[in-house]
Design an enzyme around this catalytic site. Sequence first.
Site, PDB file in Angstrom:
ATOM      1  N   TYR A 145      -1.497  -0.113  11.126  1.00  0.00           N
ATOM      2  CA  TYR A 145      -1.897  -1.044   9.931  1.00  0.00           C
ATOM      3  C   TYR A 145      -0.736  -0.739   8.880  1.00  0.00           C
ATOM      4  O   TYR A 145      -0.214  -1.724   8.201  1.00  0.00           O
ATOM      5  CB  TYR A 145      -3.111  -0.231   9.345  1.00  0.00           C
ATOM      6  CG  TYR A 145      -3.458  -0.798   8.027  1.00  0.00           C
ATOM      7  CD1 TYR A 145      -3.672  -2.277   7.546  1.00  0.00           C
ATOM      8  CD2 TYR A 145      -3.232  -0.116   7.017  1.00  0.00           C
ATOM      9  CE1 TYR A 145      -3.739  -2.652   6.230  1.00  0.00           C
ATOM     10  CE2 TYR A 145      -3.355  -0.385   5.414  1.00  0.00           C
ATOM     11  CZ  TYR A 145      -3.820  -1.561   5.350  1.00  0.00           C
ATOM     12  OH  TYR A 145      -4.016  -1.893   3.832  1.00  0.00           O
ATOM     13  N   LYS A 163       2.317  -3.117   7.203  1.00  0.00           N
ATOM     14  CA  LYS A 163       2.282  -3.408   5.952  1.00  0.00           C
ATOM     15  C   LYS A 163       3.755  -2.962   5.309  1.00  0.00           C
ATOM     16  O   LYS A 163       4.414  -3.787   4.425  1.00  0.00           O
ATOM     17  CB  LYS A 163       1.344  -2.637   5.068  1.00  0.00           C
ATOM     18  CG  LYS A 163      -0.072  -2.841   5.099  1.00  0.00           C
ATOM     19  CD  LYS A 163      -0.624  -4.060   4.540  1.00  0.00           C
ATOM     20  CE  LYS A 163      -0.217  -4.192   3.264  1.00  0.00           C
ATOM     21  NZ  LYS A 163      -0.809  -5.487   2.610  1.00  0.00           N
ATOM     22  N   THR A 205       0.652  -1.135  -0.085  1.00  0.00           N
ATOM     23  CA  THR A 205       0.081   0.030  -0.032  1.00  0.00           C
ATOM     24  C   THR A 205       0.962   1.148   0.105  1.00  0.00           C
ATOM     25  O   THR A 205       1.869   1.220   0.650  1.00  0.00           O
ATOM     26  CB  THR A 205      -0.978   0.006   1.244  1.00  0.00           C
ATOM     27  OG1 THR A 205      -1.514   1.274   1.498  1.00  0.00           O
ATOM     28  CG2 THR A 205      -0.247  -0.288   2.487  1.00  0.00           C
ATOM     29  N   ASP A 206       0.363   2.336  -0.615  1.00  0.00           N
ATOM     30  CA  ASP A 206       1.054   3.527  -0.493  1.00  0.00           C
ATOM     31  C   ASP A 206       0.946   4.293   0.954  1.00  0.00           C
ATOM     32  O   ASP A 206       1.641   5.202   1.026  1.00  0.00           O
ATOM     33  CB  ASP A 206       0.349   4.471  -1.691  1.00  0.00           C
ATOM     34  CG  ASP A 206      -1.163   5.035  -1.276  1.00  0.00           C
ATOM     35  OD1 ASP A 206      -2.010   4.102  -0.562  1.00  0.00           O
ATOM     36  OD2 ASP A 206      -1.434   6.105  -1.738  1.00  0.00           O
ATOM     37  N   GLU A 207      -0.035   3.790   1.823  1.00  0.00           N
ATOM     38  CA  GLU A 207       0.236   4.050   3.113  1.00  0.00           C
ATOM     39  C   GLU A 207       1.397   4.247   3.923  1.00  0.00           C
ATOM     40  O   GLU A 207       1.747   4.709   4.856  1.00  0.00           O
ATOM     41  CB  GLU A 207      -0.829   3.655   3.937  1.00  0.00           C
ATOM     42  CG  GLU A 207      -2.258   3.955   3.345  1.00  0.00           C
ATOM     43  CD  GLU A 207      -3.504   3.425   4.130  1.00  0.00           C
ATOM     44  OE1 GLU A 207      -3.069   3.542   5.478  1.00  0.00           O
ATOM     45  OE2 GLU A 207      -4.352   3.010   3.783  1.00  0.00           O
TER      46      GLU A 207
END
Length: 332
Positions: free
Chosen positions: A149, A153, A124-126
Site C-alpha cells: 500500500y 502511494k 500519506t506519511d507511510e
Amino acid sequence: MPVHGIEPEAPDGTGEGVERAAHVERGDRHEHAYRRRKAQHERKASSTRCSVSTETSSPNSTRALAISRTYRPLPATATLGDAGTSSTKARAGEFIDTNVYGAYVMLEATRQVNRGARFLQVGTDEVYGDVPFPEFPNEQAMLAPSSPYSAAKAGADHIALAFHRTHQMDVIVSRCTNNYGPNQYPEKVIPVFVTNALDGEPLPLYDGGTQVRDWLRVEDHCRALLLLLRRGVAGEIYNIGANQTPEVTNRELTRLILDCTGRPETLIRPVTGLRPGHDHRYAVDTAKVRALGWRPAEDLAAGIARTVAWYRENRAWWEPIKSGEYRDYYQK
C-alpha cells in the site's frame, strides 16, 4: 490515513466510475461496497463515447477525461487509492492499480483538458516507513515504504512530480499523518474501537499497543489542503501532521476512547503479533506547511470526545455497516 470531501459527479452518472482512481478517501469507502458499485458503473459507462489519446486507453481513462471535459476542474484535487493497509498482502495488485495507474489516469486527463489547473496529490506519511525515535523526516527524506500500500502511494507521488517536471504542470504533493473524525468507515482503528466500546464489545489491541501514530482531526487536514491549493509552490512536497507532544501510543489512544465512552479497560483484548508490513512509529516534520500559516486547531482529547459523540448520535449510519459482509472482512 482517510480525508473526507466531496467529489463532482457527471450528469450521466459516469463520474462514479473513476471512484477508485480519484475518490476522496472517506470513511464510507469499502471494498465490498465498491465491488457492487463497480459492476453498475461499468454498465452505465458502456454507452459513453469519448476520444482519448492517452498512451494506454482504458475505460477509466475515458471516463476520467469525460469528467474533466465536463467540469474543467480548477483546481484539480486528487486523493488516490484505497485507505489503509488492511489485508495489504492479499490486495497488493489492487493498491498498485488504484494508486499508481490511477494517479496516471487523473494526471493525464488534467494534462489534456486543463493543463494549467493546480493538481494536488494527497499522499500519506507511510511512505517514509518505520521512523525511529526521535527522528522527524522532512520532505527531502528518503522514502522507505514497508507495505505494498505505502509503496504504491510513493509511486503515485513520484508520478505526480514527474508530470510537473516533464509537462510543466502545476502539481503539489502532500503527505499527511493518520486522520480521524466523523463518517470514517469502521475498519480503521478509531471508529472500530469507538463503536466496539459503545456496544460493549472487545477492543483488539495488537502487540501491547506500543505503536505510535500522529493523529490529525480531518477538518484540520482539509484546512491544510485548502491552504496548499491557494499558497503552495508547484513541484513541492508538504508534510502535514499534528506533531502531538508527548507522542501517543495506541494503548494511550485506546484508554482515551474508553474514557470518552465510559467503558472499562477490561474491554481491551490483547492480540499477539502484528500485520505484515506494520510500522512501529510514524512521524513527520511539518515546519514547511506551518511556515505558510497552518496549525492544527483541535487537540487529540477534544477531537476524540467529539468523534465519540458523533458515533454515539449516528448509530443509524454505522450499525448496518457493522454486520454481514463487514464482519467477514473484519475477521481477515
